[in-house]
Design an enzyme around this catalytic site. Structure first.
Site, PDB file in Angstrom:
ATOM      1  N   SER A  57       0.802  -1.215   0.000  1.00 17.65           N
ATOM      2  CA  SER A  57       0.000   0.000   0.000  1.00 17.65           C
ATOM      3  C   SER A  57       0.842   1.276   0.000  1.00 17.65           C
ATOM      4  O   SER A  57       1.473   1.587  -0.995  1.00 17.65           O
ATOM      5  CB  SER A  57      -1.019  -0.034   1.143  1.00 17.65           C
ATOM      6  OG  SER A  57      -0.433  -0.322   2.366  1.00 17.65           O
ATOM      7  N   LYS A  73      -1.234  -3.962  -3.182  1.00 15.85           N
ATOM      8  CA  LYS A  73      -2.440  -3.309  -2.658  1.00 15.85           C
ATOM      9  C   LYS A  73      -2.388  -1.843  -3.059  1.00 15.85           C
ATOM     10  O   LYS A  73      -1.625  -1.071  -2.494  1.00 15.85           O
ATOM     11  CB  LYS A  73      -2.535  -3.425  -1.142  1.00 15.85           C
ATOM     12  CG  LYS A  73      -3.806  -2.765  -0.613  1.00 15.85           C
ATOM     13  CD  LYS A  73      -3.815  -2.673   0.879  1.00 15.85           C
ATOM     14  CE  LYS A  73      -5.094  -1.970   1.333  1.00 15.85           C
ATOM     15  NZ  LYS A  73      -5.140  -0.573   0.847  1.00 15.85           N
TER      16      LYS A  73
END
Length: 392
Positions: free
Chosen positions: A306, A331
């Site tokens: 992320s 992600k």
């Protein structure tokens, strides 16, 4: 979270995949972790705003489900969880008021726990890999290499790491700071039980050390509040001309704003990423004034997620760093919080980000420029060799 600490994991795992996947670097790296509860958050979001993956309809459904449950005398949190599950939002999650307060504390680098780091062994056991000095676990005499056999009488062999973490943390309402947890431990042929008291501990998301060859390693375990400025300070205080290894292995993400600030340590402004919210495109720009000349290697692995992937992609696309390691997790979504009737909070996916060149990260990750096994002890040595080449 890799061997990262069991620090900030949510205490309950009734959220199922939504909470477990937030810490998917645990599963990818095979280690217990509590790096950062929650995924890439936009702190600037209005807490009352419903922000959803496919438009306002999903957020409205979740809010309506919570309101109807509250009116019927049922649990609005559980009703909202079911609505999020039906929505197909892989990263969406619903937290009670107390759980969300824990998440906010964790973003400030605080957590309730005993101070253990562990991993799952090949035979399914749970092995302690690190004990934080001064923690309750350290005071109880637990050491790295010990095997954790049970938590409050429940055997942990064969259990997923996330469940073991949940047992250690206890229920959010019933296990605050000061409550005790009973640990069954084995060291060689000796087995014993220790009762430890949970405490509020603090994480250090950014650490700095020097390699024998002169390079500086800036290790970032999570993008909690203040992590970006700490990275900038670490780079500014490093010896002039020395190369930097930005170690993002096992970094499961955090606050987008902190990753963007960290990018400013190495970039003189400019684009870090773009993201969409309900079809509207937004851009994230690094602050100006970063060191653009110093040799830089970003070291990543399958637990790099992320916000850490956002930073890695920006440095790679803009030619600022050579990325070394293995493919990152993949992600690329952004979540925002929405307050629900009854006081619970839904964190729903609002969109996906792209690197400066337009690459999507979600489901694909970042491919390193030089692929090596980042788990090997020689990984930092290889990274330093790349730095030497960049310096020449």
């Amino acid at each position: 979270m890799s061997g990262r600490d069991l620090f900030c994991q949510p205490r309950r795992f009734r959220h199922g995949a939504a909470l477990t996947l937030v810490f998917a670097s645990v599963l990818v790296a095979g280690a217990a972790t509590g790096s950062l509860p929650g995924s890439d958050r936009k702190e600037t979001a209005d807490p009352a705003r419903s922000a959803v993956p496919a438009g306002a309809a999903v957020g409205a459904d979740v809010t309506r489900a919570a309101a109807e449950a509250l009116a019927d005398g049922k649990s609005p949190t559980e009703a909202a969880e079911r609505a999020v599950s039906r929505s197909g939002d892989r990263w969406g999650a619903v937290y009670s008021r107390g759980e969300y307060e824990e998440l906010e504390d964790a973003l400030d680098g605080r957590y309730t726990g005993v101070g253990l780091a562990a991993r799952r062994t090949r035979d399914g056991g749970i092995e302690v890999t690190r004990v934080r000095p001064g923690s309750p676990a350290a005071d109880a005499g637990i050491r790295a290499g010990d095997r954790l056999r049970s938590v409050d009488g429940e055997p942990v062999d064969g259990r997923p790491v996330a469940e073991v973490v949940a047992l250690l943390r206890g229920d959010a309402a019933d296990a605050p700071v000061g409550t005790t947890v009973r640990l069954g431990v084995q060291r060689g042929t000796r087995a014993w039980t220790r009762t430890v008291r949970r405490a509020e501990l603090r994480t250090e998301p950014v650490t700095v050390r020097r390699l024998a060859g002169g390079a500086t390693v800036v290790k970032v375990t999570s993008f909690t509040r203040g992590a970006g400025d700490r990275v900038r300070t670490a780079v500014r205080d490093s010896p002039a001309g020395s190369g930097i290894v930005l170690d993002l292995r096992g970094n499961s993400g955090g606050l987008v704003a902190e990753a963007v600030t960290a990018a400013g340590a190495f970039l003189d402004g400019g684009l870090v990423a773009t993201y969409d919210i309900d079809g509207a495109q937004r851009a994230l720009h690094a602050p100006a004034g970063g060191d653009t000349a110093r040799p830089l290697v970003a070291l990543v692995d399958g637990g790099t997620m992320s916000a850490a992937e956002l930073l890695t992609g920006a440095l790679q696309d803009r030619g600022r760093a050579v990325v070394v390691g293995s493919r990152t997790f993949g992600k690329g979504s952004v979540q925002m919080p929405s307050r629900l009737p009854g006081g619970s909070v839904a964190e729903l996916t609002v969109g996906h980000y792209r690197t400066p060149s337009g690459r999507g990260v979600d489901g694909t990750g970042i491919t390193p420029d030089l692929e090596i096994d980042p788990a090997l002890p020689s990984a930092l040595t290889r990274a330093e060799s790349v730095l030497d080449g960049l310096g020449r």
